[in-house]
Scaffold this motif. Structure first.
Motif, PDB file in Angstrom:
ATOM      1  N   ILE A   1       9.637   9.258   7.270  1.00 43.31           N
ATOM      2  CA  ILE A   1      10.336   8.286   7.533  1.00 43.31           C
ATOM      3  C   ILE A   1       9.953   6.957   7.498  1.00 43.31           C
ATOM      4  O   ILE A   1       8.748   6.407   8.012  1.00 43.31           O
ATOM      5  N   TYR A   2      10.573   6.054   7.031  1.00 43.85           N
ATOM      6  CA  TYR A   2      10.259   4.363   7.222  1.00 43.85           C
ATOM      7  C   TYR A   2      10.985   4.154   8.520  1.00 43.85           C
ATOM      8  O   TYR A   2      12.282   4.235   8.615  1.00 43.85           O
ATOM      9  N   GLY A   3      10.238   3.675   9.503  1.00 42.74           N
ATOM     10  CA  GLY A   3      10.909   3.157  10.897  1.00 42.74           C
ATOM     11  C   GLY A   3      10.941   4.277  11.798  1.00 42.74           C
ATOM     12  O   GLY A   3      10.169   5.426  11.477  1.00 42.74           O
TER      13      GLY A   3
ATOM     14  N   ILE B   1       5.711   4.294   9.907  1.00 45.50           N
ATOM     15  CA  ILE B   1       5.820   5.452   9.117  1.00 45.50           C
ATOM     16  C   ILE B   1       5.649   6.714   9.694  1.00 45.50           C
ATOM     17  O   ILE B   1       4.574   6.886  10.237  1.00 45.50           O
ATOM     18  N   LEU B   2       6.384   7.748   9.739  1.00 41.90           N
ATOM     19  CA  LEU B   2       6.245   8.779  10.411  1.00 41.90           C
ATOM     20  C   LEU B   2       6.379   9.944   9.462  1.00 41.90           C
ATOM     21  O   LEU B   2       7.188  10.249   8.490  1.00 41.90           O
ATOM     22  N   ALA B   3       5.525  10.961   9.678  1.00 44.30           N
ATOM     23  CA  ALA B   3       5.684  12.463   9.086  1.00 44.30           C
ATOM     24  C   ALA B   3       6.013  13.354  10.049  1.00 44.30           C
ATOM     25  O   ALA B   3       4.974  13.702  10.804  1.00 44.30           O
TER      26      ALA B   3
ATOM     27  N   PRO C   1      11.955   9.994  -0.493  1.00 39.41           N
ATOM     28  CA  PRO C   1      11.873  11.250  -1.313  1.00 39.41           C
ATOM     29  C   PRO C   1      10.370  11.585  -1.564  1.00 39.41           C
ATOM     30  O   PRO C   1      10.141  12.775  -1.942  1.00 39.41           O
ATOM     31  N   ASP C   2       9.416  10.463  -1.437  1.00 40.58           N
ATOM     32  CA  ASP C   2       8.047  11.250  -1.870  1.00 40.58           C
ATOM     33  C   ASP C   2       7.076  10.269  -1.109  1.00 40.58           C
ATOM     34  O   ASP C   2       7.657   9.293  -0.081  1.00 40.58           O
TER      35      ASP C   2
ATOM     36  N   THR D   1       0.842  -1.012   0.205  1.00 43.58           N
ATOM     37  CA  THR D   1       0.018   0.090   0.073  1.00 43.58           C
ATOM     38  C   THR D   1       0.623   1.213  -0.174  1.00 43.58           C
ATOM     39  O   THR D   1       1.848   1.240   0.768  1.00 43.58           O
ATOM     40  N   ALA D   2       0.571   2.144  -0.974  1.00 45.77           N
ATOM     41  CA  ALA D   2       1.255   3.513  -0.731  1.00 45.77           C
ATOM     42  C   ALA D   2       1.329   4.108   0.544  1.00 45.77           C
ATOM     43  O   ALA D   2      -0.008   4.093   1.042  1.00 45.77           O
ATOM     44  N   ILE D   3       2.271   4.972   1.009  1.00 46.86           N
ATOM     45  CA  ILE D   3       2.461   5.310   2.119  1.00 46.86           C
ATOM     46  C   ILE D   3       1.145   6.583   2.169  1.00 46.86           C
ATOM     47  O   ILE D   3       0.401   7.007   3.342  1.00 46.86           O
ATOM     48  N   SER D   4       1.334   7.316   1.048  1.00 44.57           N
ATOM     49  CA  SER D   4       0.325   8.538   0.947  1.00 44.57           C
ATOM     50  C   SER D   4      -1.181   7.880   1.339  1.00 44.57           C
ATOM     51  O   SER D   4      -2.067   8.416   1.956  1.00 44.57           O
ATOM     52  N   ASP D   5      -1.466   6.676   0.737  1.00 41.32           N
ATOM     53  CA  ASP D   5      -3.018   5.861   1.089  1.00 41.32           C
ATOM     54  C   ASP D   5      -2.796   5.671   2.782  1.00 41.32           C
ATOM     55  O   ASP D   5      -4.122   6.065   3.250  1.00 41.32           O
TER      56      ASP D   5
END
Lengths: 309, 440
Positions: free
Chosen positions: B323-325, B347-349, B334-335, B303-307
């Motif tokens: 970030i992954y992790g 996944i962290l924003a 990068p995206d 699944t895309a992170i954006s989803d």
């Protein structure tokens, strides 16, 4: 979402500690000693400390500008050097000597060696020693006469009792501006420990060594030994200058060796040297040994060498 | 023992710890890379137009160190395309359009496990890799002479800030873990099990204590409560703090009789043994200041992170880093098109404020780096040696022992890139050694 994400290698968060923050804590820890010095020796004491601080910061700024380097005065380390130098001088020191001392500390000892982190010896201590040597008997002459009785005559025994321990603890004696009030210095020490700016290792082993050796030199007299650690510049040196990151060892073991060595040299100079006080020389000499102590006391790396688990 | 391993107190920020775990709706499209593990990438075995179901094999593991890959949705394969991995390097990825039904593959049935070999074959077939983040194929770790195994250590430390997916696994999936532990005991003859958990996770400790009591039949099983200090979950740190054993630099845990598996890996093995459904979904902590509703989400792999962010209410502001992790060792992206991988645990924003690092200034020799390095390395010295590319000095300083936990950079008041330099120095030493070997 239209956004540029930053790419970087981990870690992505930081503890928030900074050089400026550490130096700010040291300045805060020096406030009680500065206040005590001002109360004990009058407004001229504050003038000396302020002048040294202004000169140290000014000279570093000037050096940054002339050599076209990044401005480093914001890290507050020059201010710390200035305050420490001022606290190491007697209140009646000629003001021009403060300027020369600051110039020596910042330009010669610090900037010419590469600025913060690169100096081999502590700038304030070295400038104090320089002023003692260069301006002849300045240090002792300028002290109120009482000080000779304390730091000059104590090794001969007996004269430490000229002062009560309470007087010594509160700083009611002659000496440099910041070195006499043990109470103020200890408040600063506790603050630095609580803020985790320094560890106990250097101050405790340094002062402890002086105490134990003085105890024997003073004929097994506890009070005299206590008077010896409250005299001269020991507490100021042990708490604030022997703990200078740049010029003292990094590991706990190294710090203990540093403290033991500085304590030993201090006592030897006090009892056998021509100078009445040995703290500055002791720290300076141990500064020079620091790279070697660091090399001897590196941490053992986990899982490397030694016996197999 | 002479060692007292240091570390740092990182901010915990375990915001999602007590929130319910939610299952995400099937995404429209998943992108499943053929390399979500250490070792040889899998070979795609489907083509555009093929119909797949949840659990249909789409990537075949051919090398010994590899792992098969399965579809996480039911639907149609759109294409097999080149894919850029977050850590650099390329592989291929299978892009599948979901039909929204999540129909499981009809062939899915629990594996027959009656021996050590069939157990390891089952773990290999499950597609399970180290789910704590490393992604090392689990079957390779288990495929050792059973007489060498003294301890099975379960990593439940979860010392990274924000991340709680392991912790919720320990509280919610005790039954799956019990199935896996029974199989490990039966087929690998495990005699001693220790699970290490940081003390700031009382619910997980409670749950695991119960599991250990249930498991103690025929072996010793215990929970070791560890102080919440980063990097408690570092493999060698965990082994030392649970068994007192020192894994020599350059050696593996099995060299001191230990196998370390993440608690989520254990749960995944149990789930596979029970149902036969391979690893197709992952519980992921979605957090960071820019995420509207931080929570743990069960997400189909690919699944895309954006989803996933959209499912969590979207982002409240433009993140500075995704970030992954965790933030101490995670990889920036990068995206937000990248997929959730097998070994993605979070996944962290991060907002601009969270990701702000101070300016790098001169080293003041404060010693914080060497005094916090869990392994006692001297990062400031390593940096000096690396700056002059002094291979001899770098070897003397044992830089290869660095596990890259990042404590040194985290505490450095001058914010010097210390762990970053350690990584460069390790690469440099490898290259130097290769050059020397080539000369011979």
């Amino acid at each position: 979402m239209n956004t540029t994400l930053k790419l970087a290698v981990s870690p992505h968060i930081h503890s928030g500690r900074s050089t400026a923050g550490i130096m700010r804590d040291v300045l805060i820890a020096l406030l009680p000693a500065t206040a005590a010095g001002t109360i004990l020796f009058g407004w001229r004491a504050l003038l000396v400390v302020s002048l040294c601080t202004a000169c140290c910061v000014g000279f570093e700024l000037l050096f940054n500008l002339i050599t076209k380097q990044d401005l480093t005065v914001g890290d507050l380390s020059a201010a710390v050097t200035g305050v420490l130098l001022g606290l190491n001088l007697p209140a009646n020191v000629p003001l021009w000597q403060c300027v020369v001392g600051s110039l020596f500390a910042i330009i010669v000892v610090k900037c010419l060696f590469g600025g913060i982190g690169c100096n081999l010896v502590n700038p304030a201590i070295t400038a104090r020693v320089f002023m003692l040597v260069a301006f002849g008997s300045m240090a002792t002459q300028a002290f109120p006469t009482m000080v000779d009785a304390v730091s000059g005559a104590t090794p001969l025994g007996g004269s430490v009792t000229d002062f009560s321990l309470t007087d010594l603890f509160l700083g009611l004696r002659g000496g440099a501006i910041g070195e006499t009030c043990a109470l103020a210095l200890l408040i600063g020490f506790v603050y630095l420990l609580v803020r985790r700016v320094i560890t106990w290792h250097v101050p405790v082993t340094f002062v402890g060594t002086v105490y134990i050796l003085s105890f024997f030199f003073e004929g097994m007299d506890f009070d005299h030994a206590l008077a010896m650690i409250l005299s001269g510049g020991l507490l100021l040196g042990a708490i604030f200058m022997a703990t200078d990151y740049v010029t003292s060892p990094s590991t706990a073991a190294g710090k203990i060796i540093f403290g033991l060595g500085a304590g030993l040299i201090t006592v030897l100079i006090r009892y056998f040297g021509v100078y009445p006080e040995g703290v500055s020389f002791a720290i300076l000499l141990m500064n020079i040994l620091t790279p070697y102590i660091d090399a001897w006391t590196k941490h053992k790396v986990f899982g490397v060498g030694g016996k197999k688990a | 023992m002479a060692f007292s391993l240091r570390g740092v107190h990182v901010p915990h920020r375990k915001n999602t710890l007590d929130l319910p775990v939610v299952r995400m709706d099937p995404p429209g499209v998943v992108t499943i890379p053929m390399s979500m593990h250490i070792g040889a990438p899998a070979r795609p075995v489907v083509q555009a137009g093929d119909l797949v179901y949840v659990g249909t094999k789409i990537g075949e593991a051919e090398a010994p160190v590899s792992s098969p890959i399965y579809s996480s949705v039911s639907g149609k394969v759109l294409k097999v395309r080149d894919f850029l991995l977050a850590g650099g390097g390329t592989t291929s990825a299978v892009v599948i359009e979901s039909d929204g039904e999540m129909t499981p593959d009809a062939a899915i049935c629990p594996p027959t496990v009656d021996s050590r070999d069939s157990f390891i074959a089952a773990v290999r077939a499950s597609g399970i890799v180290g789910l704590g983040g490393a992604g090392f194929p689990a079957h390779v770790k288990l495929n050792v002479d059973p007489s060498r195994i003294e301890y099975l250590i379960i990593n439940g430390a979860e010392c990274e800030p924000y991340v709680t997916s392991d912790t919720v696994t320990m509280t919610d999936r005790r039954e799956d873990m019990a199935v896996a532990l029974e199989a490990l005991k039966t087929h690998l003859g495990i005699k001693s099990i220790i699970i290490g958990i940081e003390s700031n996770k009382p619910k997980a400790i409670q749950s695991m204590k119960q599991l250990m009591t249930e498991t103690a039949q025929g072996c010793t099983a215990q929970v070791k409560v560890l102080p919440p200090m980063y990097p408690q979950g570092g493999e060698k740190v965990l082994i030392y703090h649970t068994t007192g054993k020192v894994v020599p630099a350059g050696k593996l845990p099995i060299d001191v009789g230990c196998i370390v598996l993440n608690c989520t890996t254990i749960a995944a093995i149990g789930a596979y043994l029970k149902t036969g459904m391979p690893l197709v979904e992952k519980c992921v902590t979605v957090d960071g200041g820019a995420v509207k509703n931080p929570q743990n989400v069960i997400v189909p792999i690919g699944t895309a992170i954006s989803d996933v962010f959209t499912f969590c209410g979207g982002l409240t502001e433009d993140p500075a880093k995704v970030i992954y992790g965790g933030p101490m060792m995670g990889i920036t992206l990068p995206d937000m098109d990248g997929p959730i991988l097998k070994n993605t645990n979070a996944i962290l924003a991060l907002t601009v404020k969270e990701a702000k690092l101070p300016k790098t200034t001169a080293c003041i020799r404060c010693g914080s780096c060497t005094n916090t390095c869990p392994f006692g390395l001297a990062p400031a010295e390593i940096m000096k040696a690396y700056d002059r590319r002094d291979a001899e000095r770098l070897t003397e300083l044992s830089v290869t022992a660095c596990m890259e936990c990042g404590c040194c950079s985290f505490v450095c008041p001058a914010n010097r890139p210390l762990v970053q330099t350690n990584r460069m120095a390790k690469i440099f030493l490898r290259e130097e050694k290769a050059k020397e070997d080539a000369k011979k």
